[in-house]
Design a protein around this motif. Structure first.
Motif, PDB file in Angstrom:
ATOM      1  N   PRO A  15       0.811  -1.238   0.000  1.00  0.00           N
ATOM      2  CA  PRO A  15       0.000   0.000   0.000  1.00  0.00           C
ATOM      3  C   PRO A  15       0.838   1.279   0.000  1.00  0.00           C
ATOM      4  CG  PRO A  15      -0.091  -1.104   2.136  1.00  0.00           C
ATOM      5  CD  PRO A  15       0.548  -2.060   1.191  1.00  0.00           C
ATOM      6  N   ARG A  16       2.085   1.198   0.449  1.00  0.00           N
ATOM      7  CA  ARG A  16       2.928   2.389   0.495  1.00  0.00           C
ATOM      8  C   ARG A  16       3.737   2.586  -0.794  1.00  0.00           C
ATOM      9  NH1 ARG A  16       2.908  -0.535   4.998  1.00  0.00           N
ATOM     10  NH2 ARG A  16       2.495   0.409   7.035  1.00  0.00           N
ATOM     11  N   ASN A  17       3.777   1.580  -1.668  1.00  0.00           N
ATOM     12  CA  ASN A  17       4.576   1.646  -2.906  1.00  0.00           C
ATOM     13  C   ASN A  17       6.016   2.068  -2.620  1.00  0.00           C
ATOM     14  OD1 ASN A  17       2.808   0.747  -4.904  1.00  0.00           O
ATOM     15  ND2 ASN A  17       1.766   2.730  -4.961  1.00  0.00           N
ATOM     16  N   ILE A  18       6.678   1.322  -1.754  1.00  0.00           N
ATOM     17  CA  ILE A  18       8.021   1.692  -1.319  1.00  0.00           C
ATOM     18  C   ILE A  18       9.033   1.485  -2.442  1.00  0.00           C
ATOM     19  CG2 ILE A  18       9.892   0.987   0.240  1.00  0.00           C
ATOM     20  CD1 ILE A  18       7.865   0.809   2.438  1.00  0.00           C
ATOM     21  N   SER A  19       9.943   2.424  -2.535  1.00  0.00           N
ATOM     22  CA  SER A  19      10.970   2.474  -3.576  1.00  0.00           C
ATOM     23  C   SER A  19      11.970   1.327  -3.454  1.00  0.00           C
ATOM     24  CB  SER A  19      11.705   3.809  -3.464  1.00  0.00           C
ATOM     25  OG  SER A  19      12.861   3.852  -4.263  1.00  0.00           O
ATOM     26  N   TYR A  20      12.613   1.021  -4.569  1.00  0.00           N
ATOM     27  CA  TYR A  20      13.775   0.119  -4.579  1.00  0.00           C
ATOM     28  C   TYR A  20      15.028   0.979  -4.483  1.00  0.00           C
ATOM     29  CZ  TYR A  20      17.088  -3.467  -6.111  1.00  0.00           C
ATOM     30  OH  TYR A  20      18.138  -4.348  -6.180  1.00  0.00           O
ATOM     31  N   MET A  21      15.877   0.725  -3.486  1.00  0.00           N
ATOM     32  CA  MET A  21      16.965   1.652  -3.186  1.00  0.00           C
ATOM     33  C   MET A  21      18.365   1.059  -3.302  1.00  0.00           C
ATOM     34  SD  MET A  21      15.228   4.352  -2.680  1.00  0.00           S
ATOM     35  CE  MET A  21      16.442   5.510  -2.060  1.00  0.00           C
ATOM     36  N   ARG A  22      18.497  -0.161  -3.774  1.00  0.00           N
ATOM     37  CA  ARG A  22      19.845  -0.724  -3.902  1.00  0.00           C
ATOM     38  C   ARG A  22      20.496  -0.229  -5.191  1.00  0.00           C
ATOM     39  NH1 ARG A  22      20.404  -6.993  -2.918  1.00  0.00           N
ATOM     40  NH2 ARG A  22      22.547  -6.303  -2.482  1.00  0.00           N
ATOM     41  N   PRO A  23      21.787   0.091  -5.152  1.00  0.00           N
ATOM     42  CA  PRO A  23      22.472   0.442  -6.393  1.00  0.00           C
ATOM     43  C   PRO A  23      22.617  -0.778  -7.297  1.00  0.00           C
ATOM     44  CG  PRO A  23      24.025   0.364  -4.563  1.00  0.00           C
ATOM     45  CD  PRO A  23      22.662   0.170  -3.973  1.00  0.00           C
ATOM     46  N   GLU A  24      22.896  -0.523  -8.572  1.00  0.00           N
ATOM     47  CA  GLU A  24      23.142  -1.616  -9.500  1.00  0.00           C
ATOM     48  C   GLU A  24      24.299  -2.478  -8.988  1.00  0.00           C
ATOM     49  OE1 GLU A  24      21.513  -2.485 -12.224  1.00  0.00           O
ATOM     50  OE2 GLU A  24      20.045  -0.878 -11.956  1.00  0.00           O
ATOM     51  N   PRO A  25      24.288  -3.784  -9.288  1.00  0.00           N
ATOM     52  CA  PRO A  25      25.347  -4.670  -8.789  1.00  0.00           C
ATOM     53  C   PRO A  25      26.758  -4.157  -9.048  1.00  0.00           C
ATOM     54  CG  PRO A  25      23.601  -5.985  -9.733  1.00  0.00           C
ATOM     55  CD  PRO A  25      23.242  -4.537 -10.010  1.00  0.00           C
ATOM     56  N   ALA A  26      26.999  -3.585 -10.221  1.00  0.00           N
ATOM     57  CA  ALA A  26      28.342  -3.100 -10.536  1.00  0.00           C
ATOM     58  C   ALA A  26      28.742  -1.887  -9.713  1.00  0.00           C
ATOM     59  CB  ALA A  26      28.437  -2.763 -12.020  1.00  0.00           C
ATOM     60  N   CYS A  27      27.763  -1.249  -9.101  1.00  0.00           N
ATOM     61  CA  CYS A  27      28.046  -0.048  -8.306  1.00  0.00           C
ATOM     62  C   CYS A  27      28.078  -0.326  -6.806  1.00  0.00           C
ATOM     63  CB  CYS A  27      27.001   1.027  -8.604  1.00  0.00           C
ATOM     64  SG  CYS A  27      27.033   1.639 -10.298  1.00  0.00           S
ATOM     65  N   ARG A  28      27.852  -1.562  -6.412  1.00  0.00           N
ATOM     66  CA  ARG A  28      27.892  -1.904  -4.997  1.00  0.00           C
ATOM     67  C   ARG A  28      29.340  -2.025  -4.540  1.00  0.00           C
ATOM     68  NH1 ARG A  28      23.083  -6.428  -5.747  1.00  0.00           N
ATOM     69  NH2 ARG A  28      21.496  -4.877  -6.369  1.00  0.00           N
ATOM     70  N   THR A  29      29.583  -1.632  -3.296  1.00  0.00           N
ATOM     71  CA  THR A  29      30.971  -1.545  -2.830  1.00  0.00           C
ATOM     72  C   THR A  29      31.512  -2.856  -2.270  1.00  0.00           C
ATOM     73  OG1 THR A  29      30.177  -0.675  -0.702  1.00  0.00           O
ATOM     74  CG2 THR A  29      30.829   0.931  -2.370  1.00  0.00           C
ATOM     75  N   PHE A  30      30.637  -3.821  -2.027  1.00  0.00           N
ATOM     76  CA  PHE A  30      31.078  -5.157  -1.615  1.00  0.00           C
ATOM     77  C   PHE A  30      29.954  -6.124  -1.947  1.00  0.00           C
ATOM     78  CE2 PHE A  30      31.848  -8.727   1.226  1.00  0.00           C
ATOM     79  CZ  PHE A  30      33.231  -8.883   1.140  1.00  0.00           C
ATOM     80  N   ASN A  31      30.295  -7.283  -2.446  1.00  0.00           N
ATOM     81  CA  ASN A  31      29.288  -8.248  -2.857  1.00  0.00           C
ATOM     82  C   ASN A  31      28.993  -9.246  -1.755  1.00  0.00           C
ATOM     83  OD1 ASN A  31      27.552  -9.850  -4.479  1.00  0.00           O
ATOM     84  ND2 ASN A  31      29.253 -11.224  -4.909  1.00  0.00           N
ATOM     85  N   MET A  32      27.779  -9.180  -1.215  1.00  0.00           N
ATOM     86  CA  MET A  32      27.286 -10.212  -0.308  1.00  0.00           C
ATOM     87  C   MET A  32      26.061 -10.816  -0.979  1.00  0.00           C
ATOM     88  SD  MET A  32      25.777  -9.975   3.594  1.00  0.00           S
ATOM     89  CE  MET A  32      24.273  -9.149   3.048  1.00  0.00           C
ATOM     90  N   SER A  33      26.099 -12.068  -1.263  1.00  0.00           N
ATOM     91  CA  SER A  33      25.066 -12.687  -2.098  1.00  0.00           C
ATOM     92  C   SER A  33      23.847 -13.164  -1.317  1.00  0.00           C
ATOM     93  CB  SER A  33      25.666 -13.850  -2.889  1.00  0.00           C
ATOM     94  OG  SER A  33      26.251 -14.795  -2.001  1.00  0.00           O
ATOM     95  N   PHE A  34      23.648 -12.661  -0.111  1.00  0.00           N
ATOM     96  CA  PHE A  34      22.557 -13.108   0.749  1.00  0.00           C
ATOM     97  C   PHE A  34      21.208 -13.014   0.051  1.00  0.00           C
ATOM     98  CE2 PHE A  34      19.415 -12.064   4.150  1.00  0.00           C
ATOM     99  CZ  PHE A  34      19.452 -13.265   4.830  1.00  0.00           C
ATOM    100  N   PHE A  35      20.985 -11.921  -0.673  1.00  0.00           N
ATOM    101  CA  PHE A  35      19.709 -11.727  -1.346  1.00  0.00           C
ATOM    102  C   PHE A  35      19.705 -12.305  -2.764  1.00  0.00           C
ATOM    103  CE2 PHE A  35      19.473  -8.322   1.857  1.00  0.00           C
ATOM    104  CZ  PHE A  35      18.231  -8.613   2.399  1.00  0.00           C
ATOM    105  N   GLU A  36      20.871 -12.648  -3.269  1.00  0.00           N
ATOM    106  CA  GLU A  36      20.962 -13.093  -4.653  1.00  0.00           C
ATOM    107  C   GLU A  36      21.084 -14.616  -4.790  1.00  0.00           C
ATOM    108  OE1 GLU A  36      21.209  -9.110  -4.357  1.00  0.00           O
ATOM    109  OE2 GLU A  36      22.920 -10.240  -3.619  1.00  0.00           O
ATOM    110  N   ASP A  37      21.549 -15.303  -3.760  1.00  0.00           N
ATOM    111  CA  ASP A  37      21.803 -16.745  -3.898  1.00  0.00           C
ATOM    112  C   ASP A  37      20.737 -17.622  -3.241  1.00  0.00           C
ATOM    113  OD1 ASP A  37      22.245 -16.516  -1.204  1.00  0.00           O
ATOM    114  OD2 ASP A  37      24.350 -17.136  -1.256  1.00  0.00           O
TER     115      ASP A  37
END
Length: 519
Positions: free
Chosen positions: A38-60
């Motif tokens: 109901p709040r239509n909350i934004s997506y706020m993560r940067p693109e993968p190539a722009c992230r400063t460290f890769n943690m695959s918790f949400f991706e794997d």
């Protein structure tokens, strides 16, 4: 992941590093796709190539079980945005010491301020403790922890009274400018090339013990602490504790003593400098407590024995002592005994001087001076009185804590803010009318009451102003009036809280959280 490797990855993906947005600006705008709640909350993560460290918790797939436990898409999106925020955006540099090629260093910014706080960086990493395992790889989460500990040790060896620091010279990153600190008069003196700000906060020293103990308990990696400068830093900090234990405003003859630390700043805010030409308000020495010139909010204390910070110090002296035993040498074993003895002294000092009677009930004071004066309040920043069970000083069912909690979450606390957007503890850092979501998160982490937890969760989601990030403070009557759009510690703490609820209150995550009607 190092900055150089990040740049290479970006090029391989066809994305020039210059195209990565300034996250401070990015964090203040709404981004597609919406959350479908109901709040239509934004997506706020940067693109993968722009992230400063890769943690695959949400991706794997590691987070799938949490996702399926939730029925509120706004709650899930806020978790997805916030939990990886430090790793996505705040690992400013990772590398090695110039004089020690295997000494890992990690420089973490607090978010929208381009400097590394001892307190923030320890807590930013604490958020990922549930994911931490022993790993010697240089691109692992364990390596990030080791790098933070090593860099903190370097800072403490040179400037143990300071709270925020510049990038290490190895990073090649220019020191950030701090106009507020440009004319500070501080004793002991420090080097602006390595120090961003030098406010003495007892919890900064405790934070070094905190991240050390947490890394050791999660990995069992005792050998790490025998390398490089950790033991040297511990001994140096312990000497600071010894000096502070015997400090007071006056000597036995009534003369003003040379202070261990003093601070003055030209400012129109009383909380930005210390009274009495930098000495702070007088305090009585030898009562088993340690002074703190500033609070975890970076605001000046009124009475210098800050009880939550003393609680935190006692807790992590106890927690870090086993590391000294694990080093398996006689000198470290003796230091371990001294650390636990000092923790006992602090606990006795808190019992004797930090508990007062208010309304016929025994409660913890926020600050005392040893002369009988007490400040009855709490501040949102951790360590706080509210957070004492969270960092393990006491059990949440402790009678004095429960009395204190009831007082703090009422108008008996001058910094408890109420409104239709959010009701939570704030503090003088942003002033009356601004509540801190961090305090609502701590309230959940220290509660067993399902109704209280559910109500606070709904308010936290509402308070993000549809951006799905945890801000520093919110106007309790206007969710669009907030401070610090990019505050990584608070974001990570929200994620840490969700993992905690998944472990002990999973049924709450399965609820829907209707949007509040705001006036």
């Amino acid at each position: 992941m190092s900055v150089n490797l990040l740049a290479l990855l970006a090029l391989l993906c066809g994305i020039a590093i210059a195209q990565c947005p300034d996250y401070l600006q990015y964090s203040q705008s709404w981004h597609y796709p919406p959350s479908s709640g109901p709040r239509n909350i934004s997506y706020m993560r940067p693109e993968p190539a722009c992230r400063t460290f890769n943690m695959s918790f949400f991706e794997d797939g590691s987070s799938d079980a949490i996702f399926y436990s939730m029925s509120d898409f706004d709650l899930w999106r806020t978790f997805l945005n916030s939990y990886p925020n430090t790793l996505d955006t705040a690992i400013r540099w990772k590398g090695y010491a110039a004089d020690s090629p295997d000494e890992e260093l990690t420089f973490i910014v607090t978010g929208d301020i381009d400097a590394m706080w001892l307190r923030d960086s320890s807590n930013q990493m604490q958020s990922y403790l549930p994911l931490l395992t022993a790993n010697s790889s240089a691109d692992s989460l364990a390596s990030l922890f080791r790098g933070v500990i090593n860099l903190q040790a370097r800072y403490l060896l040179t400037s143990p009274y300071c709270n925020a620091f510049q990038p290490p010279v190895e990073s090649g990153i220019a020191p950030a400018k701090n106009p507020s600190a440009s004319q500070d008069v501080v004793f002991p003196t420090y080097d602006n090339a390595s120090v961003f700000e030098c406010k003495y906060e007892l919890d900064s020293l405790a934070s070094f013990l905190q991240i050390s103990a947490q890394y050791y308990n999660a990995t069992g990696d005792a050998a790490f602490f025998g390398k490089h400068h950790w033991l040297e830093a511990i001994n140096h900090v312990y000497q600071v504790f010894n000096d502070l234990y015997f400090s007071s405003t006056y000597d036995v003859n009534g003369q003003v003593k040379q202070p261990d630390y003093s601070f003055t700043r030209v400012s129109d805010r009383a909380t930005e400098t210390l009274a009495n030409d930098g000495l702070g308000n007088p305090f009585k020495g030898g009562i088993g407590l340690f002074r703190s010139a500033f609070r975890p909010s970076d605001d000046a204390t009124i009475y210098q024995y800050l009880i939550p910070s003393n609680m935190m110090l006692a807790r992590y002296l106890e927690a870090a002592a086993p590391i000294m035993v694990a080093l398996n040498d006689s000198e470290s074993a003796v230091t371990s005994v001294h650390m636990t003895q000092l923790a006992t002294i602090i606990r006795q000092g808190i019992e004797e001087h930090g508990i007062v009677t208010v309304g016929g009930k025994r409660v913890y004071a926020y600050e005392v001076d040893g002369y009988g004066s007490a400040n009855i309040m709490d501040d949102a920043n951790i360590p706080s009185l509210l957070s004492a069970p969270f960092f393990g000083y006491l059990d949440a069912n402790d009678d004095v804590y429960q009395n204190t909690r009831a007082l703090l979450l009422s108008y008996g606390n001058p910094y408890f803010m109420q409104g239709p957007v959010i009701s939570a503890i704030g503090g003088p850092h942003q002033g009356p009318g601004y509540a801190w979501p961090m305090a609502s998160i701590v309230r959940i982490l220290t509660s067993d009451n399902d109704t209280e937890i559910s109500e606070q969760l709904a308010l936290i989601i509402d308070s993000t102003n549809t951006l799905g990030l945890i801000h520093e403070s919110i106007n309790t009557f206007n969710s669009s009036d907030y401070t610090r759009p990019w505050f990584s510690w608070a974001n990570g703490l929200f994620g840490q809280m969700i993992l905690d609820l998944y472990a002990r209150k999973r049924h709450i995550l399965g609820q829907s959280f209707p949007q509040a009607q705001q006036s």
